[in-house]
Design a protein around this motif. Structure first.
Motif, PDB file in Angstrom:
ATOM      1  N   ARG A  18      48.700 105.770 104.726  1.00 42.62           N
ATOM      2  CA  ARG A  18      48.461 104.663 105.639  1.00 42.62           C
ATOM      3  C   ARG A  18      47.588 105.155 106.789  1.00 42.62           C
ATOM      4  NH1 ARG A  18      52.977 100.759 108.651  1.00 42.62           N
ATOM      5  NH2 ARG A  18      51.475  99.572 109.911  1.00 42.62           N
TER       6      ARG A  18
ATOM      7  N   TRP B 249      57.439 106.464 110.187  1.00 41.33           N
ATOM      8  CA  TRP B 249      57.581 107.642 109.324  1.00 41.33           C
ATOM      9  C   TRP B 249      58.653 108.626 109.760  1.00 41.33           C
ATOM     10  CZ3 TRP B 249      55.092 108.078 104.723  1.00 41.33           C
ATOM     11  CH2 TRP B 249      54.099 107.106 104.474  1.00 41.33           C
TER      12      TRP B 249
ATOM     13  N   VAL C 173      49.322 110.689 106.613  1.00 37.89           N
ATOM     14  CA  VAL C 173      48.893 109.447 107.252  1.00 37.89           C
ATOM     15  C   VAL C 173      47.738 109.804 108.188  1.00 37.89           C
ATOM     16  CG1 VAL C 173      51.101 108.265 107.079  1.00 37.89           C
ATOM     17  CG2 VAL C 173      50.645 109.718 109.058  1.00 37.89           C
TER      18      VAL C 173
END
Length: 383
Positions: free
Chosen positions: A348, A381, A328
């Protein structure tokens, strides 16, 4: 999302947020934000760079020793510049001596800025015992084709009257001859490996060359660009007479146009061109840390189309995805679609602009905002 209750080791490998946070500061803020959400989280910070400014700092953060030396800045005034050494490997960042940040505030010098100090940095690294030189180039104030660097290493560039050429790319149009006999022999005796680390693959001259593409960023007007491109072409022509036809081939080689053409001079010295982020990941020991990570956080100030063309986050993501580790990103500004992020291996991104749309305020408060973004990341996460 990670399994509930599973302790994930997070590897933070982000570049700087230019104008607001260094790569080291980015890692510190991300780690703090992760701990806010998950106090027991285990983090490892490995600041990265792609060869431009911040490259030496990334090497030092990974265990290299910082060395400082006084060299000529881009306009000739002395500056204190740093390089990094571990064993017989040195990381030299041309921006430390010849970068835009070395110019007096508000002053650009597209025709006269010189890379002389970068040559002095390379020589200092050799004097420190380095036998592998990782030469990171980017963020330059110069478009002199590396002539200043070669001069500092012993070359002589002369006009038609046999006088030493003045500094900067604007003088290259007057170049008549070059004498390379005085070049530092350590760069030609086969005992030193020179690696050109850059995130651009432009040739030296032409519409995709150093002057046309990057000259305007250094203050060059359209007329200046014409002068600089013609000077670089003259420079390559005179060097071809001195060293043979390989000079013409190197002028068109990937990386020759990097950092105002200093890539061309490095290639003439026998450098091997490699993507800057790939080299730096090796230098800082990224693979060893990656093997123990369950999540990688990367990023830079702006995630945009340039990111996809060899910038640090793309290199980090490619390596992590190849190892099966999710990635990420954090950034100040996000200009990539979810599909583009996914294609780059980034699951992301967490932009500061989503928390503070006003750009000046976002830059001024980048640290606290980044902690908030990292806390949101951790909830998604790690929680």
């Amino acid at each position: 999302m990670a399994e509930t209750g599973r302790r994930v080791r997070v590897l933070i490998a982000a570049d700087k947020f230019k104008g607001s946070l260094t790569a080291v500061e980015v890692a510190e803020r991300v780690a703090a934000g992760l701990r806010t959400a998950v106090p027991e989280v285990e983090t490892v910070s490995l600041p990265v760079a792609d060869g431009g400014d911040g490259t030496v700092a990334a090497a030092v953060a990974s265990g290299f020793e910082r060395h400082e030396v006084r060299v000529a800045g881009p306009l000739g005034a002395p500056v204190t510049a740093a390089f990094a050494v571990r064993g017989e490997t040195a990381v030299v960042e041309m921006a430390e001596a010849s970068g835009l940040q070395r110019l007096p505030a508000g002053e650009l010098a597209p025709l006269t800025a010189s890379t002389h100090g970068s040559g002095e940095l390379l020589r200092a690294a050799l004097d420190a015992g380095a036998r592998t030189l990782v030469f990171g180039v980017g963020g330059s104030a110069t478009t002199d084709g590396g002539a200043g660097m070669l001069t500092a290493l012993g070359a002589r560039f002369l006009d038609a009257r046999g006088r030493e050429l003045g500094p900067g790319g604007g003088a290259l149009g007057e170049l008549a001859s070059v004498d390379l006999s005085g070049l530092d022999p350590r760069l030609s005796d086969g005992t030193v490996e020179l690696v050109l680390a850059s995130d651009v693959d432009n040739p030296l001259t032409g519409p995709s060359g150093a002057a046309a593409v990057y000259g305007p960023q250094k203050g060059a007007s359209p007329e200046d660009v014409t002068v600089l491109d013609a000077g670089l072409a003259r420079y390559a022509e005179v060097l071809e007479r001195a060293v043979g036809p390989r000079a013409a081939g190197l002028a068109q080689a990937p990386g020759a146009g990097a950092a105002g053409g200093i890539g061309f001079a490095a290639l003439l010295l026998g450098a091997r061109f490699r993507a800057g982020i790939e080299v730096l990941l090796e230098v800082v020991g990224f693979d060893a840390e990656l093997r123990r990570a369950g999540l990688v956080v990367t990023g830079e100030g702006s995630l945009d189309g340039q990111t996809l063309r060899g910038k640090a986050p793309a290199g980090v993501a490619a390596a992590a995805v190849a190892a099966g580790v999710p990635v990420v990103a954090v950034c100040g500004r996000l200009a990539l679609s979810p599909e583009e992020l996914s294609g780059a291996g980034i699951a992301r991104a967490y932009p500061l602009s989503a928390l503070e749309p006003d750009v000046p305020r976002s830059i001024a408060n980048a640290g606290p905002l980044l902690e908030r973004a990292a806390t949101a990341l951790a909830h998604d996460w790690l929680a």
